[in-house]
Design a protein around this motif. Structure first.
Motif, PDB file in Angstrom:
ATOM      1  N   GLU A 247      -8.543  55.356  16.150  1.00  0.00           N
ATOM      2  CA  GLU A 247      -7.017  55.473  16.562  1.00  0.00           C
ATOM      3  C   GLU A 247      -6.024  54.545  15.839  1.00  0.00           C
ATOM      4  OE1 GLU A 247      -5.993  58.428  17.974  1.00  0.00           O
ATOM      5  OE2 GLU A 247      -8.189  59.101  18.373  1.00  0.00           O
ATOM      6  N   ASP A 248      -6.717  53.506  15.699  1.00  0.00           N
ATOM      7  CA  ASP A 248      -5.781  52.364  15.352  1.00  0.00           C
ATOM      8  C   ASP A 248      -5.452  51.845  13.767  1.00  0.00           C
ATOM      9  OD1 ASP A 248      -5.260  51.950  18.088  1.00  0.00           O
ATOM     10  OD2 ASP A 248      -7.024  50.650  18.044  1.00  0.00           O
TER      11      ASP A 248
ATOM     12  N   ILE B 163     -10.591  47.320  18.887  1.00  0.00           N
ATOM     13  CA  ILE B 163      -9.761  47.715  17.959  1.00  0.00           C
ATOM     14  C   ILE B 163     -10.230  49.294  17.220  1.00  0.00           C
ATOM     15  CG2 ILE B 163      -8.822  47.563  15.578  1.00  0.00           C
ATOM     16  CD1 ILE B 163      -8.941  44.460  16.497  1.00  0.00           C
TER      17      ILE B 163
ATOM     18  N   THR C 200      -3.446  57.175  12.429  1.00  0.00           N
ATOM     19  CA  THR C 200      -3.502  55.920  12.634  1.00  0.00           C
ATOM     20  C   THR C 200      -2.642  54.951  12.245  1.00  0.00           C
ATOM     21  OG1 THR C 200      -4.906  55.534  10.618  1.00  0.00           O
ATOM     22  CG2 THR C 200      -6.135  56.106  12.310  1.00  0.00           C
TER      23      THR C 200
ATOM     24  N   LEU D  13      -4.064  41.565  13.789  1.00  0.00           N
ATOM     25  CA  LEU D  13      -4.815  42.115  14.959  1.00  0.00           C
ATOM     26  C   LEU D  13      -5.398  40.788  15.652  1.00  0.00           C
ATOM     27  CD1 LEU D  13      -6.397  44.998  13.064  1.00  0.00           C
ATOM     28  CD2 LEU D  13      -4.713  45.236  14.733  1.00  0.00           C
TER      29      LEU D  13
END
Lengths: 328, 349
Positions: A204-205, A230, A255, A328
Motif C-alpha cells: 500500500e505505501d 511499511i 501507493t 521512512l
C-alpha cells in the motif's frame, strides 16, 4: 504434479522441451560442448540431442549470430547463446541492424524468429568487461523483444515463448539467480505477449519496480521493510521491450510513491524509461514523494573487492536508499 | 598462383578483354535469354538514374550499370529455392532472379506494391518466393545471414545453397573472414560472390588493400575459389556453375570473384570522376569498351544469332515495358499510416 527446479535447471528444462518437441530448434554458441561455460543450464544437451543441434562454435560472435538470423528466415528456430553479454557486442550489427529491422524493412513479409540468449555473468572481481547487462540498449531498439526473467517459472516459460516467437527475442538471464528455487507446474506453452509486468507482492505505501536480479533485491528489501510496517508492492517488469507500463502506473496511483531498481547504469538507463513513463501519466499532485532510482554508479565495474562491494546494489543498500528518499 | 596473378594483372587493365565474346557452342535460346535479361537490368537502371536525376526518386540509388554479367551469369545457376542475399547495389541481383520492373520501381518510389511493400526502398529489397531473401546497405551485413540460410538448407536435407553478393569493400569487414571460417568448419554450402569493381565508395582498392584480388581470404580458409572476368557473362556462368554445383553436392562453401567496373559513381546518376581517388574519365571510357552487354551482343551479331535490328527490337520492347511499369508504379498507393507501427513486430497474438 509440481517439479522442484532452480532457475538454472528451469532453463535446462526449457531447452529439453524445445529440442524434444520442435525439430526446427537448434542451439549454437561458444562453450556449448563444455557446459561449465553456462552453469547447469545446458548440461548434457549435446550428448542427448546431438552435436548437430547443439553446436559449439569458433570465437565468432558476429558470424554466429548472423547465421542464426539467416537460418531463422528459412524456418529454423535457432537459439544463439552468448555466455557473456560483453562478448556479444561483436554481434551488434546482426542484432540491431538485421534482426530487429528485418520485418519492418521487408514489409512484414519475413520475420527472423531468432532467440538470442545473453547471460549476465558478473561479480567475483571480474571487472569491467565481464560484468555488463546492457538490457537498456536493446530495449531502445524497435523490433527486438527483450525479456528478463526473475522467477524460476519465467526462466523456463519465457525461453520457450522466445524460441517459438516469430520475432527476434533477446532473452537475458542472470547467473546470480541460478540457485533460486521453486516448484513448477508442468510446461504449458504461452504466447510471448503474456509476459507483461506482474505484481509479485501486494502493498500500500510504496511500489518498488525491478527486473531480473533487481526484482530479487526489491522483494528482499520489501520483506525487511514489512517488519517495520511499511507495506511495499513489488512489480517484476519481465518484458522490457515492447514495454507496457500500464500496471506500473496503476500501482503508483495507489501507493503514491515508487522506486526503480535497475542493474544497469543510471545515465539513459532503463530506470529512466520506467520513471518517466510513470511520471508522465500522473498529475503533479498524485505523488507524495519524489521517485527514486537505484542503479549502478556511472562507472565501469571495478575489480577491487571493496569497490565492487559498493558498486552492485544489495538488499541493505536498497533499504538504506529507500529510507533516505522516502523519509521512512 | 602465378596464373592467377597474371590474370589479375590483365583484368585490372581495362584495355584488355575488350573483344566480343565467343558464343560458339551455346544454344541460341540461352544466349538470347542472357542478353535479354542483362539488357532488362541495364535499361531499368538507366531509368532509375534519369528519374533520380530528375528528382522523382527521393532516396539514393546505387546502380550496377556495367556489372550485369555477374548477377546474370551467377543467377543462371540458381533456382527459386536457393537463398540469395545482396547489399546496397542489388537491383541487378533481385532482377536477375525475377525481372519485375514494376515491383522494383514501386519499391524505389516507396509504394505498397513494391518488392518490400514500400518499406525498404532501393537498399532493402526482398523477393523471397523467387529466392531473393534480402539486401541491406550495411556493408557485409547479410554475409553471415547467407551462411545461416545455407546451413538451414543443409539441415533441412535439401541441396539448396545460400549466396551472398558482396563487393571488394565488404572483404575488409571482419565478419566476412568469420563467415568464411564458419562456413568451412560447419560446413555450410555458402556461395560468396565478390563483384570486385575496384572501388569501395570513392576509394580505389589499391589504396585499401595490399592486393587487388580478394581471393586470398578464401585461400586462407581453404575455401574453393575462382577469379573470373566479371564482364564476361559466359565465363561467369560456366566457371561459377562448377563451384556452385560442388557446394550443392558437398554442402561446402565456395568463393567466386569477378573483376568488373561500374559506369556510374558510388551512388545516383553522376559519374563521380575524381570525386574519389583514381577514377578518371579516360578510365571510364576505356572500361566502357569492356562493357559486358556490348561484348555479348557483338559476339551474337558476329555469329549471326541475332541481327542489329533484332537487338534494337529487344531494346524497344524492354523500354516499352519499363515505361508502362513506371507509369503504373507512379500511380500506385503508398503504405497507409498504420503500417509504420504494424510491421515492427509479427503481431502474432
Amino acid at each position: 504434479m509440481k517439479t522442484k527446479e532452480n532457475y538454472g535447471s528451469a532453463i535446462l528444462s526449457a531447452f529439453e522441451y524445445l529440442l524434444d518437441n520442435y525439430p526446427e530448434v537448434f542451439v549454437i554458441g561458444q562453450g556449448l560442448w563444455s557446459p561449465w561455460y553456462v552453469g547447469n543450464t545446458m548440461k548434457d544437451l549435446d550428448s542427448k540431442f546431438g552435436k548437430d543441434r547443439i553446436i559449439d562454435t569458433p570465437v565468432s560472435e558476429s558470424a554466429v549470430t548472423g547465421l542464426g538470423v539467416g537460418a531463422s528466415l528459412c524456418g529454423s528456430k535457432p537459439i544463439v547463446v552468448h555466455p557473456r553479454i560483453d562478448f556479444m557486442l561483436y554481434a551488434i550489427d546482426s542484432i540491431v541492424n538485421q534482426a530487429a529491422k528485418w520485418s519492418h524493412m521487408t514489409g512484414a513479409q519475413s520475420h527472423p524468429g531468432i532467440t538470442i540468449r545473453g547471460i549476465i555473468n558478473r561479480g567475483g572481481e571480474q571487472g569491467a568487461q565481464h560484468s555488463q547487462s546492457l538490457h537498456s540498449w536493446f530495449a531502445h531498439i524497435p523490433g527486438l523483444r527483450v525479456l528478463m526473467p526473475y522467477s524460476v517459472a519465467d526462466a523456463r516459460d519465457m525461453l520457450i515463448a522466445a524460441a517459438l516467437s516469430k520475432d527476434p527475442v533477446m532473452y537475458i538471464d542472470d547467473r546470480w539467480l541460478y540457485d533460486t528455487k521453486d516448484e513448477l507446474d508442468p510446461i504449458s506453452e504461452k504466447s510471448i505477449s503474456e509476459f507483461k509486468p506482474k505484481i509479485i507482492k501486494y502493498g500500500e505505501d510504496l511500489t518498488i519496480i525491478g527486473s531480473s536480479f533487481s526484482t530479487k533485491l526489491a522483494l528482499g528489501a520489501s520483506l525487511e521493510l514489512e517488519k517495520e510496517r511499511i507495506s511495499v508492492e513489488v512489480i517484476d517488469i519481465r518484458t522490457l521491450n515492447p514495454f507496457d507500463s500500464k500496471l506500473l502506473i496503476e500501482s503508483v496511483k495507489k501507493t503514491k510513491r515508487f522506486a526503480v531498481i535497475d542493474g544497469g547504469w543510471k545515465n539513459s538507463g532503463f530506470s529512466a524509461e520506467v520513471t518517466s513513463s510513470i511520471v508522465e501519466s500522473m498529475e503533479p499532485n498524485q505523488l507524495l514523494s519524489k521517485p527514486l532510482r537505484i542503479t549502478l554508479a556511472n562507472s565501469p565495474a571495478p575489480t577491487s573487492k571493496p569497490l565492487e562491494d559498493i558498486y552492485f546494489p544489495n538488499i541493505s543498500s536498497v533499504i538504506r536508499d529507500i529510507k533516505a528518499n522516502f523519509f521512512l | 598462383m602465378n596464373d592467377k596473378a597474371d590474370l589479375l594483372t590483365r583484368l585490372i587493365n581495362p584495355k584488355e578483354f575488350q573483344e566480343p565474346l565467343d558464343v560458339s557452342g551455346y544454344e541460341s535460346s540461352f544466349l538470347y535469354e542472357t542478353l535479354y535479361l542483362m539488357t532488362q537490368i541495364r535499361l531499368a537502371e538507366e531509368k532509375l538514374a534519369s528519374e533520380r536525376e530528375f528528382g522523382t526518386i527521393g532516396g539514393p540509388v546505387h546502380l550496377s550499370v556495367g556489372q550485369e554479367a555477374m548477377a546474370v551469369g551467377i543467377s543462371k545457376n540458381l533456382n527459386k529455392k536457393d537463398r540469395v542475399f545482396g547489399a546496397h547495389r542489388s537491383h541487378s541481383h533481385i532482377l536477375s532472379m525475377n525481372p519485375d520492373f514494376h515491383k522494383l520501381f514501386a519499391e524505389v518510389l516507396g509504394k505498397e506494391t513494391g518488392f518490400s511493400r514500400g518499406m525498404g526502398g532501393s537498399m532493402h529489397l526482398t523477393d523471397k518466393k523467387n529466392g531473393f531473401y534480402g539486401s541491406v546497405p550495411i556493408v557485409s551485413g547479410t554475409v553471415p545471414l547467407a551462411v545461416g540460410a545455407a546451413f538451414d538448407a543443409r539441415r533441412s536435407g535439401t541441396n539448396n545453397i545460400g549466396l551472398a553478393f558482396i563487393g571488394d569493400g565488404a572483404i575488409e569487414e571482419g565478419v566476412v573472414q568469420e563467415s568464411l571460417n564458419l562456413a568451412k568448419i560447419l560446413p555450410s554450402p555458402t556461395v560468396f560472390v565478390v563483384e570486385n569493381n575496384l572501388f569501395a565508395s570513392h576509394m580505389n582498392i589499391s589504396l585499401r588493400q595490399p592486393m587487388r584480388s580478394t581471393c586470398r581470404f578464401a585461400e586462407a580458409n581453404k575455401v574453393e575459389n575462382l577469379l573470373v572476368d566479371g564482364n564476361n557473362v559466359l565465363e561467369v556462368y560456366e566457371k561459377s556453375k562448377v563451384l556452385i554445383n560442388n557446394s550443392r553436392n558437398d554442402g561446402t562453401p565456395c568463393f567466386i570473384e569477378g573483376v568488373t567496373f561500374r559506369h556510374y559513381g558510388h551512388v545516383d546518376w553522376r559519374k563521380d570522376v575524381d570525386v574519389g581517388v583514381d577514377r578518371s574519365q579516360e578510365d571510364i571510357e576505356e572500361w566502357m569498351k569492356r562493357d559486358p552487354i556490348q561484348r555479348l551482343s557483338i559476339g551474337m551479331f558476329e555469329a549471326a544469332i541475332i541481327s542489329k535490328q533484332d537487338y534494337q527490337n529487344i531494346n524497344d520492347e524492354i523500354s516499352q515495358d519499363i515505361i508502362s511499369s513506371w507509369e503504373k508504379a507512379i500511380k500506385d498507393p503508398y503504405p497507409t499510416e498504420d503500417k509504420l507501427l504494424t510491421r515492427v513486430y509479427c503481431n502474432e497474438d
